[in-house]
Design a protein around this motif. Structure first.
Motif, PDB file in Angstrom:
ATOM      1  N   THR A   4      39.827  10.628 -69.681  1.00 23.86           N
ATOM      2  CA  THR A   4      41.324  10.201 -69.511  1.00 23.86           C
ATOM      3  C   THR A   4      41.433   9.326 -68.225  1.00 23.86           C
ATOM      4  O   THR A   4      40.360   8.783 -67.689  1.00 23.86           O
ATOM      5  N   ILE A   5      42.495   8.724 -68.343  1.00 24.05           N
ATOM      6  CA  ILE A   5      42.589   7.662 -67.487  1.00 24.05           C
ATOM      7  C   ILE A   5      42.725   8.221 -66.010  1.00 24.05           C
ATOM      8  O   ILE A   5      42.313   7.409 -65.158  1.00 24.05           O
ATOM      9  N   GLU A  11      36.718   7.861 -60.880  1.00 28.86           N
ATOM     10  CA  GLU A  11      35.644   6.989 -60.780  1.00 28.86           C
ATOM     11  C   GLU A  11      35.711   5.759 -60.340  1.00 28.86           C
ATOM     12  O   GLU A  11      34.732   5.186 -59.174  1.00 28.86           O
ATOM     13  N   ALA A  12      36.910   4.724 -60.094  1.00 29.66           N
ATOM     14  CA  ALA A  12      36.936   3.530 -59.724  1.00 29.66           C
ATOM     15  C   ALA A  12      37.467   3.552 -58.215  1.00 29.66           C
ATOM     16  O   ALA A  12      37.591   2.579 -57.538  1.00 29.66           O
ATOM     17  N   ASN A  13      37.927   4.951 -57.919  1.00 30.19           N
ATOM     18  CA  ASN A  13      38.711   5.014 -56.727  1.00 30.19           C
ATOM     19  C   ASN A  13      39.824   4.297 -56.506  1.00 30.19           C
ATOM     20  O   ASN A  13      40.146   3.678 -55.395  1.00 30.19           O
ATOM     21  N   VAL A  14      40.834   4.394 -57.283  1.00 25.88           N
ATOM     22  CA  VAL A  14      42.084   3.392 -57.341  1.00 25.88           C
ATOM     23  C   VAL A  14      43.195   4.570 -58.106  1.00 25.88           C
ATOM     24  O   VAL A  14      42.856   5.759 -58.476  1.00 25.88           O
ATOM     25  N   GLU A  39      34.044  -1.483 -65.262  1.00 26.10           N
ATOM     26  CA  GLU A  39      32.752  -0.620 -65.013  1.00 26.10           C
ATOM     27  C   GLU A  39      32.780   0.786 -65.225  1.00 26.10           C
ATOM     28  O   GLU A  39      31.941   1.474 -65.873  1.00 26.10           O
ATOM     29  N   ALA A  40      33.942   1.386 -64.822  1.00 29.06           N
ATOM     30  CA  ALA A  40      34.179   2.747 -64.858  1.00 29.06           C
ATOM     31  C   ALA A  40      34.380   2.896 -66.229  1.00 29.06           C
ATOM     32  O   ALA A  40      34.031   4.202 -67.035  1.00 29.06           O
ATOM     33  N   VAL A  41      35.028   2.182 -67.023  1.00 25.33           N
ATOM     34  CA  VAL A  41      35.371   2.404 -68.288  1.00 25.33           C
ATOM     35  C   VAL A  41      34.202   2.278 -69.175  1.00 25.33           C
ATOM     36  O   VAL A  41      34.109   3.273 -70.076  1.00 25.33           O
ATOM     37  N   ASN A  45      32.619   5.748 -70.996  1.00 23.12           N
ATOM     38  CA  ASN A  45      32.868   5.536 -72.632  1.00 23.12           C
ATOM     39  C   ASN A  45      34.435   5.825 -72.878  1.00 23.12           C
ATOM     40  O   ASN A  45      34.703   6.707 -73.894  1.00 23.12           O
ATOM     41  N   TYR A  46      35.333   5.196 -71.856  1.00 28.02           N
ATOM     42  CA  TYR A  46      36.728   5.640 -72.291  1.00 28.02           C
ATOM     43  C   TYR A  46      37.241   4.704 -73.183  1.00 28.02           C
ATOM     44  O   TYR A  46      36.903   3.599 -73.413  1.00 28.02           O
TER      45      TYR A  46
END
Length: 346
Positions: A4-5, A11-14, A39-41, A45-46
């Motif tokens: 999920t978002i 993961e991206a710390n945002v 990169e997190a996407v 595999n989002y």
């Protein structure tokens, strides 16, 4: 478990909103932050939900390409390499912006309601029209309701609209003038389809203008309404050569018709270009293979520029977007069929 978002944000710390801004382009995001998010996407595999994306952006990320009915005498799918060129041009542009393409075509008198239905339901964000006739009802509806669209053809009835096209009048004039400069006066013209279509009408008018400007009388027996079939070129030749004074040159409205002309000449012992000069439109693979002089119609570029123009309208919500009329340059490719191997001086 589906990513999920929230997982991307963690993961991206945002924040979740920053991920949304980055994925949907709804607000500026610093390049370094956006890179980290993407990169997190990739790592997780989002795959974004299209319905959720549409709710956020108020866009469907789909556009409609509206074409004539494939059963009409102006258009067909089978063997149409030029359609492939146009679709490639459109596809390259919309793919860069993650858009999808919906294909639609006329069906008798239902084309108006079909387009209106797609617009009212907001199924698509905008429309591309290819090789349209002069029926203005769907265009008037879209214009009145501020719906983005681009015509791949000339403006209709001097309406203010966005268009991308080759100048079919000018290229037909140029084809005809080339034959006149080679010394021909008995020049026949096969239209690409019914004169109800702007493409056919413009090319016919360009032919007539070149003849008139050079003080050559137009013989209406030298005019034949063709279609998308090779046979229409053959049938036109049978009509022309039933006359006491047949033409010395023929302009075919599309390259496929030129094959029918060549077939007739082969059967009846006519030499191209000694007995009959031949020029055409499209500069397709057919023209290249059979050494037919032909002028380019640049459908790849038309598709590309039309898609760019439509996406600009969508981005600016059409308001305050000044209509543009883009003309794509064409080139006359001179080959053996006309009796000249190089362009003639004006």
């Amino acid at each position: 478990m589906k990513t999920t978002i929230k997982d991307i944000a963690r993961e991206a710390n945002v924040s979740i909103s920053t991920v949304s801004f980055a994925l949907n382009g709804t607000a500026p995001v610093a390049e370094e932050t956006k890179k980290r998010i993407m990169e997190a996407v990739d790592r997780l595999n989002y795959v974004p939900s299209s319905s959720a994306r549409s709710l956020v952006t108020n866009k469907t990320y789909s556009i409609c390409l509206h074409i004539p009915n494939p059963k009409s005498n102006i258009f067909k799918f089978m063997g149409n390499t030029l359609l492939n060129d146009m679709l490639q041009g459109i596809g390259e542009v919309i793919d860069e912006h993650n858009y999808n393409l919906l294909l639609s075509w006329d069906h008798a008198s239902s084309s108006h309601s079909k387009i209106e239905s797609l617009a009212k339901s907001k199924t698509v964000d905008g429309f591309l029209f290819f090789s349209p006739s002069d029926h203005i009802e769907p265009i008037s509806y879209l214009s009145q309701n501020n719906y983005p669209f681009v015509f791949m053809g000339p403006p209709i009835n001097n309406m203010t609209m966005n268009t991308v096209n080759v100048d079919n009048f000018e290229i037909s004039y140029r084809n005809t003038l080339h034959l006149i400069q080679l010394g021909h006066k008995e020049i026949a013209f096969i239209s690409p389809g019914s004169l109800d279509y702007l493409l056919s009408e413009d090319r016919y008018q360009g032919y007539k203008a070149a003849m008139q400007d050079n003080h050559i009388k137009i013989d209406h027996r030298y005019f034949y309404i063709g279609d998308t079939r090779e046979e229409s070129g053959y049938e036109a030749m049978r009509s022309f050569f039933s006359l006491k004074k047949p033409p010395t040159a023929v302009i075919t409205g599309r390259d496929i018709q030129a094959l029918g002309v060549l077939q007739y000449c082969t059967e009846f012992g006519l030499s191209i270009p000694n007995d009959l000069a031949l020029v055409s439109f499209e500069n397709s693979d057919i023209a290249k293979k059979h050494q037919i002089t032909s002028i380019s119609t640049e459908l790849y570029q038309i598709g590309k520029e039309a898609a760019r123009l439509l996406l600009k309208q969508i981005k600016h919500n059409k308001r305050n977007f000044h209509p543009q009329n883009i003309i794509i340059p064409s080139e006359l490719f001179i080959r053996n069929s006309c009796g000249s191997t190089k362009p003639l001086e004006p």
